[in-house]
Scaffold this motif. Sequence first.
Motif, PDB file in Angstrom:
ATOM      1  N   ILE A   1       0.853  -1.192   0.000  1.00  0.00           N
ATOM      2  CA  ILE A   1       0.000   0.000   0.000  1.00  0.00           C
ATOM      3  C   ILE A   1       0.887   1.240   0.000  1.00  0.00           C
ATOM      4  O   ILE A   1       1.690   1.436   0.918  1.00  0.00           O
ATOM      5  N   PRO A   2       0.773   2.096  -1.014  1.00  0.00           N
ATOM      6  CA  PRO A   2       1.626   3.289  -1.051  1.00  0.00           C
ATOM      7  C   PRO A   2       1.216   4.318  -0.003  1.00  0.00           C
ATOM      8  O   PRO A   2       0.040   4.416   0.368  1.00  0.00           O
ATOM      9  N   ASN A  24      -1.425   9.429  -8.303  1.00  0.00           N
ATOM     10  CA  ASN A  24      -1.347   8.550  -9.473  1.00  0.00           C
ATOM     11  C   ASN A  24       0.025   7.898  -9.588  1.00  0.00           C
ATOM     12  O   ASN A  24       0.140   6.696  -9.860  1.00  0.00           O
ATOM     13  N   PHE A  29       0.965   4.768  -7.287  1.00  0.00           N
ATOM     14  CA  PHE A  29       0.555   3.406  -7.634  1.00  0.00           C
ATOM     15  C   PHE A  29       1.564   2.738  -8.570  1.00  0.00           C
ATOM     16  O   PHE A  29       1.556   1.526  -8.742  1.00  0.00           O
ATOM     17  N   SER A  41       6.294   4.169  -5.184  1.00  0.00           N
ATOM     18  CA  SER A  41       6.169   5.006  -3.993  1.00  0.00           C
ATOM     19  C   SER A  41       7.395   4.827  -3.111  1.00  0.00           C
ATOM     20  O   SER A  41       7.738   3.694  -2.749  1.00  0.00           O
ATOM     21  N   TYR A  56       5.864   3.115   1.779  1.00  0.00           N
ATOM     22  CA  TYR A  56       4.766   2.177   1.594  1.00  0.00           C
ATOM     23  C   TYR A  56       4.607   1.295   2.831  1.00  0.00           C
ATOM     24  O   TYR A  56       5.458   1.261   3.726  1.00  0.00           O
ATOM     25  N   ASP A 103      -9.518  -2.274  -2.624  1.00  0.00           N
ATOM     26  CA  ASP A 103      -8.515  -2.269  -3.680  1.00  0.00           C
ATOM     27  C   ASP A 103      -8.122  -0.831  -3.999  1.00  0.00           C
ATOM     28  O   ASP A 103      -8.853   0.110  -3.668  1.00  0.00           O
ATOM     29  N   SER A 104      -6.982  -0.653  -4.652  1.00  0.00           N
ATOM     30  CA  SER A 104      -6.501   0.687  -5.031  1.00  0.00           C
ATOM     31  C   SER A 104      -6.532   1.624  -3.834  1.00  0.00           C
ATOM     32  O   SER A 104      -7.017   2.766  -3.914  1.00  0.00           O
ATOM     33  N   PHE A 128      -4.606   3.719  -0.686  1.00  0.00           N
ATOM     34  CA  PHE A 128      -3.342   4.367  -0.334  1.00  0.00           C
ATOM     35  C   PHE A 128      -3.513   5.105   0.983  1.00  0.00           C
ATOM     36  O   PHE A 128      -4.637   5.468   1.377  1.00  0.00           O
ATOM     37  N   LYS A 133      -9.448   4.555  -4.816  1.00  0.00           N
ATOM     38  CA  LYS A 133      -9.768   4.937  -6.183  1.00  0.00           C
ATOM     39  C   LYS A 133     -11.156   4.388  -6.501  1.00  0.00           C
ATOM     40  O   LYS A 133     -11.368   3.181  -6.518  1.00  0.00           O
ATOM     41  N   TYR A 179     -11.032   9.860  -6.658  1.00  0.00           N
ATOM     42  CA  TYR A 179     -10.550   9.416  -5.348  1.00  0.00           C
ATOM     43  C   TYR A 179     -11.492   9.890  -4.251  1.00  0.00           C
ATOM     44  O   TYR A 179     -11.992  11.020  -4.275  1.00  0.00           O
TER      45      TYR A 179
END
Length: 338
Positions: A32-33, A47, A50, A53, A56, A98-99, A101, A124, A129
């Motif tokens: 996870i960033p 952006n 992903f 990073s 993380y 999912d997605s 951060f 996301k 976002y």
Amino acid sequence: MKKILILFLIFLPLNGACYCQVSSCDSLYKRIPVVRYSPKDFLAIVNDAFIHSPEYLDICIKAKDTLFVQYRFGKSHVYRRKFFDINKIDTQLFFSEDSLFIVSIKNEAFGYPELPIYSIYGVKKCGGYLYGLTWGKRELYSFSDLLKTRYGSIDKFREIYLNDVRDNLSLMGDEYNGIALYPNDKRGMQSFLEKDYVIYERYNPTDTVGVLNRFVSLVSTYTLLKEKQKDLLENKIIERVRYNHTMNIEKKEIKHYIPSEIILYGADVTVLLSNVLTESQYEVVYSALQNCNSYRRDAIFGLHLFRSPKNIWDDGDYATSYEDRLKETANNLLNHVK
């Protein structure tokens, strides 16, 4: 039988390679960033995070245990689930979304990279976002609504953020900022010490005006002193030094391991600074003077103008304390400055 044996030998290393690969993938469940907020191009930073990073959180699963490995400032630190439970951080978010951060609005753990920064997260969704709080009820907000929920108002967020930027600027010598307030070369160290009020005090303690002028001049480089402030600060320092001398109060030495003390002629003048300066002025000046204390020590040891024993049989009169090193450095350095 021979053909079967040959086929077995051929497929054996392939099976081993596949096993290692699967095992490796299983140990790292998710990365996870961590995204640091910036008022400029924040969405572009998200952006990019992903793709790559520099900070993380890795979720690693081995056997029945789950490890959370935080990578910050070039260092990693491992947390177990119990830590997140104690701090009421909803780790199920990390598995269910999912997605996802993590967002760091400010450096909540300045100087302590091992501390977590899991307060705000983003996901996301629907081509954009949305944001939430790790201790919330998984409600998602726009960024502006998240700031209002987290800080009470946009104005309060702006105040906290700007104060954090100001504090970081005043501590630019800290290793985690990546920018040095003072140069690390020996010429820069020498230039700093030649102007330093502590070094000058050790070199010429009878020149009280010269010492005081150097100190007030240093303070003035960090904040704009009004004429009345300057006069009041000088008078208060003189009164404190005289009082300590009259009452035979034990003189304090500059301790390289106590950067919080701002000492002038053996008197701690920290309180005097807070009495004369405004709160915002004091915070900037105090942080900067702490930084000076640390850099003074580094410069003294970097230049190494004090005498040290050549070997264990050298029983000469060499510097043994930091105070001795201050005096020897002052004499050896300023004797050459005319």
